[in-house]
Scaffold this active site. Structure first.
Site, PDB file in Angstrom:
ATOM      1  N   TYR A  29       0.951  -1.219   0.183  1.00 62.03           N
ATOM      2  CA  TYR A  29       0.087  -0.009  -0.096  1.00 62.03           C
ATOM      3  C   TYR A  29       0.872   1.320  -0.036  1.00 62.03           C
ATOM      4  O   TYR A  29       0.620   2.311  -0.701  1.00 62.03           O
ATOM      5  CB  TYR A  29      -0.925  -0.012   1.337  1.00 62.03           C
ATOM      6  CG  TYR A  29      -1.331   1.468   1.414  1.00 62.03           C
ATOM      7  CD1 TYR A  29      -2.523   1.930   0.801  1.00 62.03           C
ATOM      8  CD2 TYR A  29      -1.146   2.172   2.548  1.00 62.03           C
ATOM      9  CE1 TYR A  29      -3.024   3.217   0.911  1.00 62.03           C
ATOM     10  CE2 TYR A  29      -1.686   3.383   2.934  1.00 62.03           C
ATOM     11  CZ  TYR A  29      -2.563   3.772   1.962  1.00 62.03           C
ATOM     12  OH  TYR A  29      -3.106   4.924   2.281  1.00 62.03           O
ATOM     13  N   PRO A  82       1.041  14.813   2.725  1.00 62.97           N
ATOM     14  CA  PRO A  82      -0.310  13.912   3.215  1.00 62.97           C
ATOM     15  C   PRO A  82       0.070  12.456   2.689  1.00 62.97           C
ATOM     16  O   PRO A  82       0.146  12.026   1.513  1.00 62.97           O
ATOM     17  CB  PRO A  82      -1.459  14.675   2.646  1.00 62.97           C
ATOM     18  CG  PRO A  82      -0.815  15.173   1.258  1.00 62.97           C
ATOM     19  CD  PRO A  82       0.417  15.856   1.623  1.00 62.97           C
ATOM     20  N   TYR A 134      -9.955  16.038   0.461  1.00 65.22           N
ATOM     21  CA  TYR A 134     -10.585  15.560  -0.181  1.00 65.22           C
ATOM     22  C   TYR A 134     -12.251  15.794  -0.068  1.00 65.22           C
ATOM     23  O   TYR A 134     -12.625  16.062   1.251  1.00 65.22           O
ATOM     24  CB  TYR A 134     -10.585  13.952  -0.242  1.00 65.22           C
ATOM     25  CG  TYR A 134      -9.345  13.301  -0.599  1.00 65.22           C
ATOM     26  CD1 TYR A 134      -8.832  13.475  -2.134  1.00 65.22           C
ATOM     27  CD2 TYR A 134      -8.620  12.413   0.171  1.00 65.22           C
ATOM     28  CE1 TYR A 134      -7.563  12.814  -2.316  1.00 65.22           C
ATOM     29  CE2 TYR A 134      -7.442  11.766  -0.136  1.00 65.22           C
ATOM     30  CZ  TYR A 134      -6.893  12.066  -1.567  1.00 65.22           C
ATOM     31  OH  TYR A 134      -5.805  11.411  -1.904  1.00 65.22           O
ATOM     32  N   LYS A 258      -3.097  20.622  -5.193  1.00 62.06           N
ATOM     33  CA  LYS A 258      -2.265  19.520  -5.284  1.00 62.06           C
ATOM     34  C   LYS A 258      -2.442  18.586  -6.571  1.00 62.06           C
ATOM     35  O   LYS A 258      -3.690  18.096  -6.399  1.00 62.06           O
ATOM     36  CB  LYS A 258      -2.240  18.715  -3.970  1.00 62.06           C
ATOM     37  CG  LYS A 258      -1.241  17.867  -3.887  1.00 62.06           C
ATOM     38  CD  LYS A 258      -1.048  17.173  -2.594  1.00 62.06           C
ATOM     39  CE  LYS A 258      -0.012  16.047  -2.337  1.00 62.06           C
ATOM     40  NZ  LYS A 258      -0.431  14.787  -2.887  1.00 62.06           N
ATOM     41  N   HIS A 282       0.750  12.318  -7.446  1.00 62.12           N
ATOM     42  CA  HIS A 282       0.425  11.360  -6.291  1.00 62.12           C
ATOM     43  C   HIS A 282       0.916  10.163  -6.245  1.00 62.12           C
ATOM     44  O   HIS A 282       0.614   9.103  -6.095  1.00 62.12           O
ATOM     45  CB  HIS A 282      -1.281  11.206  -6.782  1.00 62.12           C
ATOM     46  CG  HIS A 282      -2.126  11.124  -5.165  1.00 62.12           C
ATOM     47  ND1 HIS A 282      -3.322  11.687  -5.090  1.00 62.12           N
ATOM     48  CD2 HIS A 282      -2.134  10.161  -4.200  1.00 62.12           C
ATOM     49  CE1 HIS A 282      -3.862  11.239  -3.958  1.00 62.12           C
ATOM     50  NE2 HIS A 282      -2.971  10.031  -3.512  1.00 62.12           N
ATOM     51  N   GLY A 315       9.117  10.777  -6.032  1.00 67.86           N
ATOM     52  CA  GLY A 315      10.252  10.345  -6.297  1.00 67.86           C
ATOM     53  C   GLY A 315      11.727  10.842  -5.476  1.00 67.86           C
ATOM     54  O   GLY A 315      12.698  10.368  -5.788  1.00 67.86           O
ATOM     55  N   ARG A 337       6.913   9.158   0.429  1.00 69.75           N
ATOM     56  CA  ARG A 337       7.634   7.679   0.751  1.00 69.75           C
ATOM     57  C   ARG A 337       8.994   8.151   1.683  1.00 69.75           C
ATOM     58  O   ARG A 337       9.095   7.270   2.529  1.00 69.75           O
ATOM     59  CB  ARG A 337       7.508   6.737  -0.166  1.00 69.75           C
ATOM     60  CG  ARG A 337       6.406   6.348  -0.759  1.00 69.75           C
ATOM     61  CD  ARG A 337       6.740   5.434  -1.866  1.00 69.75           C
ATOM     62  NE  ARG A 337       5.673   4.804  -2.787  1.00 69.75           N
ATOM     63  CZ  ARG A 337       5.325   5.484  -3.965  1.00 69.75           C
ATOM     64  NH1 ARG A 337       6.011   6.701  -4.369  1.00 69.75           N
ATOM     65  NH2 ARG A 337       4.213   5.295  -4.701  1.00 69.75           N
TER      66      ARG A 337
HETATM   67  C1  LIG Z   1       0.710   5.554   1.000  1.00 74.19           C
HETATM   68  C2  LIG Z   1       0.495   6.667   0.191  1.00 74.19           C
HETATM   69  C3  LIG Z   1      -0.822   7.433   0.718  1.00 74.19           C
HETATM   70  C4  LIG Z   1      -1.062   8.727  -0.022  1.00 74.19           C
HETATM   71  N1  LIG Z   1      -2.196   9.344   0.493  1.00 74.19           N
HETATM   72  C5  LIG Z   1      -2.260  10.895   0.075  1.00 74.19           C
HETATM   73  C6  LIG Z   1      -3.539  11.276   0.579  1.00 74.19           C
HETATM   74  O1  LIG Z   1      -4.169  10.858   1.377  1.00 74.19           O
HETATM   75  N2  LIG Z   1      -3.669  12.941  -0.124  1.00 74.19           N
HETATM   76  C7  LIG Z   1      -2.766  13.276  -1.003  1.00 74.19           C
HETATM   77  O2  LIG Z   1      -3.294  14.529  -1.409  1.00 74.19           O
HETATM   78  N3  LIG Z   1      -1.626  12.497  -1.394  1.00 74.19           N
HETATM   79  C8  LIG Z   1      -1.294  11.298  -1.012  1.00 74.19           C
HETATM   80  N4  LIG Z   1      -0.361  10.745  -1.569  1.00 74.19           N
HETATM   81  C9  LIG Z   1       0.615  11.259  -2.238  1.00 74.19           C
HETATM   82  C10 LIG Z   1       1.675  12.016  -1.268  1.00 74.19           C
HETATM   83  O3  LIG Z   1       1.119  13.187  -0.797  1.00 74.19           O
HETATM   84  C11 LIG Z   1       2.711  12.502  -2.222  1.00 74.19           C
HETATM   85  O4  LIG Z   1       2.330  13.257  -3.343  1.00 74.19           O
HETATM   86  C12 LIG Z   1       3.733  11.463  -2.801  1.00 74.19           C
HETATM   87  O5  LIG Z   1       3.726  10.565  -1.856  1.00 74.19           O
HETATM   88  C13 LIG Z   1       5.062  11.825  -3.256  1.00 74.19           C
HETATM   89  O6  LIG Z   1       5.516  10.915  -3.924  1.00 74.19           O
HETATM   90  P1  LIG Z   1       6.915   9.876  -3.253  1.00 74.19           P
HETATM   91  O7  LIG Z   1       6.245   8.986  -2.510  1.00 74.19           O
HETATM   92  O8  LIG Z   1       7.309   9.317  -4.548  1.00 74.19           O
HETATM   93  O9  LIG Z   1       7.661  10.916  -2.687  1.00 74.19           O
HETATM   94  C14 LIG Z   1      -0.092   9.345  -0.879  1.00 74.19           C
HETATM   95  C15 LIG Z   1       1.186   8.811  -1.108  1.00 74.19           C
HETATM   96  C16 LIG Z   1       1.292   7.508  -0.427  1.00 74.19           C
HETATM   97  C17 LIG Z   1       2.891   6.627  -0.909  1.00 74.19           C
END
Ligand SMILES: Cc1cc2nc3c(=O)[nH]c(=O)nc-3n(C[C@H](O)[C@H](O)[C@H](O)COP(=O)(O)O)c2cc1C
Length: 391
Positions: A29, A82, A134, A258, A282, A315, A337
């Site tokens: 996940y 987030p 959201y 976003k 995302h 990334g 991440r």
């Molecule tokens: C497990 C997970 C859950 C996420 N949940 C949300 C969320 O609830 N709302 C949102 O706007 N972005 C969410 N994101 C996106 C992150 O805010 C962010 O844009 C993204 O993780 C950046 O990429 P990276 O993980 O490669 O650094 C989520 C990302 C992951 C990996």
């Protein structure tokens, strides 16, 4: 758990520890993305196509990492983005993220789909917190969340526009995420061996009350949104530019859009009165085969960078990645991440270690580049390989 060097030298090491602690369903996940994960891979690959142009023999005894975003001075050029349902990864989840951001003088952005009440998350940090929105659960539920966020002291609203439906995350389907989030105990049976093979996570999850509804999405008449209903709730309340007008009416602070990936949407965000945008896919979890977001960043900065704050995510796994994104025009970045692997591996100590690694990496990179502050970094310090840019 020992998180010091040499056990944990970089973010990949935290990822490995998270993989060992979490059952497959929860690790995937966090780690997984949509379809063939082309965008996820390209998000990381794009950073390798940015080349530094250092200036040597310029003494840089100290390094100022501070940036100004949305009118706030942050001690770091990164914020914590987030991550929905962080509490599933670790009972401290969102609380650990907020506390670490506060300690490092930067902002934490809380997902609507937080496992902890937004007031508790805010109470963890004397610093800045922003709320990601959201419309899941409908306008009334969103209005309740926005009013609570305002009362608790959240300073900006990040409206995520890239989630009209949930992306096709095949790892989640294979691992039975739906069954695990649901209420039918028999549906969970095939996945029990893997859960039992991760006793540290399982014991913490059971002690924390297992799968919980989302406390910040309270639907009038039916209560907090259940985890199993998230996908349908997102789909039945897709955000549109018309909603942004309404959001403007119920939230008088700064709004950040976003999930912007084109100059057109960036301009639309300016027209809608946004104070900032996040260039983001995302985490590659929505539409696959869009470009790694770093490739569209220069074009978007050219289009709107003078009018609003352009924030970047996707990334980022090293401090040098943060410097590259700033060199290509971002005001600041969000870690996703990059800090969540630490949280999943070891709660507060894990997020702390992740942020320490990023901070030390950024300082070292700046010194090697010949910059005494992050604000000195501009396009003269980076170039890109041919074919890098996507407009
Ligand atoms: C497990 C997970 C859950 C996420 N949940 C949300 C969320 O609830 N709302 C949102 O706007 N972005 C969410 N994101 C996106 C992150 O805010 C962010 O844009 C993204 O993780 C950046 O990429 P990276 O993980 O490669 O650094 C989520 C990302 C992951 C990996």
């Amino acid at each position: 758990m020992n998180l010091a060097s040499p056990r944990v030298v970089n973010i990949k090491d935290l990822r490995n520890l998270a993989r060992a602690r979490l059952p497959d369903a929860v690790f995937d996940y966090l780690d997984g993305a949509a379809d063939d994960e082309v965008t996820l891979k390209d998000s990381e690959r794009a950073f390798r196509e940015v080349i530094f142009k250092p200036r040597f023999a310029v003494a840089t005894p100290s390094c100022d990492l501070s940036v100004t975003v949305l009118g706030h001075r942050l001690a770091q050029p990164f914020m914590l983005g987030p991550i929905g349902y962080s509490r599933l990864m670790h009972p401290r989840g969102e609380l650990a993220g907020s506390a670490a951001a506060g300690r490092h003088g930067t902002a934490y952005i809380l997902s609507t789909l937080s496992g902890h009440p937004l007031e508790d998350v805010k109470a963890q940090s004397p610093g800045l917190t922003f709320f990601q929105l959201y419309l899941a659960g409908g306008r009334k539920a969103a209005e309740g969340g926005i009013a609570r966020a305002k009362a608790a002291g959240y300073k900006a609203l990040f409206v995520t526009i890239d989630t009209p439906v949930s992306g096709n995350r095949e790892r989640d389907a294979r691992n039975g995420m739906k069954a695990l989030m649901g209420t039918n105990p028999f549906a969970k049976i095939p996945y029990l061996p893997n859960l039992l093979a991760h006793p540290r996570w399982l014991a913490a999850f059971i002690a924390d009350g297992m799968v919980r509804p989302f406390p910040n999405v309270v639907i009038p008449g039916s209560g907090p949104l259940a985890a199993i209903d998230v996908a349908s709730a997102l789909e039945s309340a897709q955000v549109s530019w018309t909603d942004l007008k309404w959001i403007r009416e119920v939230w008088d602070g700064p709004i950040v859009i976003k999930g912007v990936m084109t100059a057109d949407d960036a301009k639309r965000s300016v027209d809608a009165g946004a104070a900032g945008i996040v260039v983001s896919t995302h985490a590659g979890r929505q539409l696959d085969c869009v470009a790694g977001p770093l490739r569209v960043l220069p074009g978007i900065v050219e289009a709107v960078g003078r009018q609003i704050d352009v924030i970047f995510d996707g990334g980022i796994r090293r401090g040098s990645d943060v410097v590259k994104a700033i060199g290509l025009g971002a005001k600041a970045v969000l870690l996703g991440r990059g800090y969540a692997y630490g949280m999943a591996a070891a709660g507060d100590a894990g997020v702390e270690r992740a942020l320490e690694i990023f901070e030390a990496d950024i300082i070292r990179t700046l010194k090697l580049l010949g910059c005494s502050s992050i604000s000195q970094v501009d396009s003269s310090y980076v170039t890109t390989r041919p074919g890098f840019r996507v407009d």
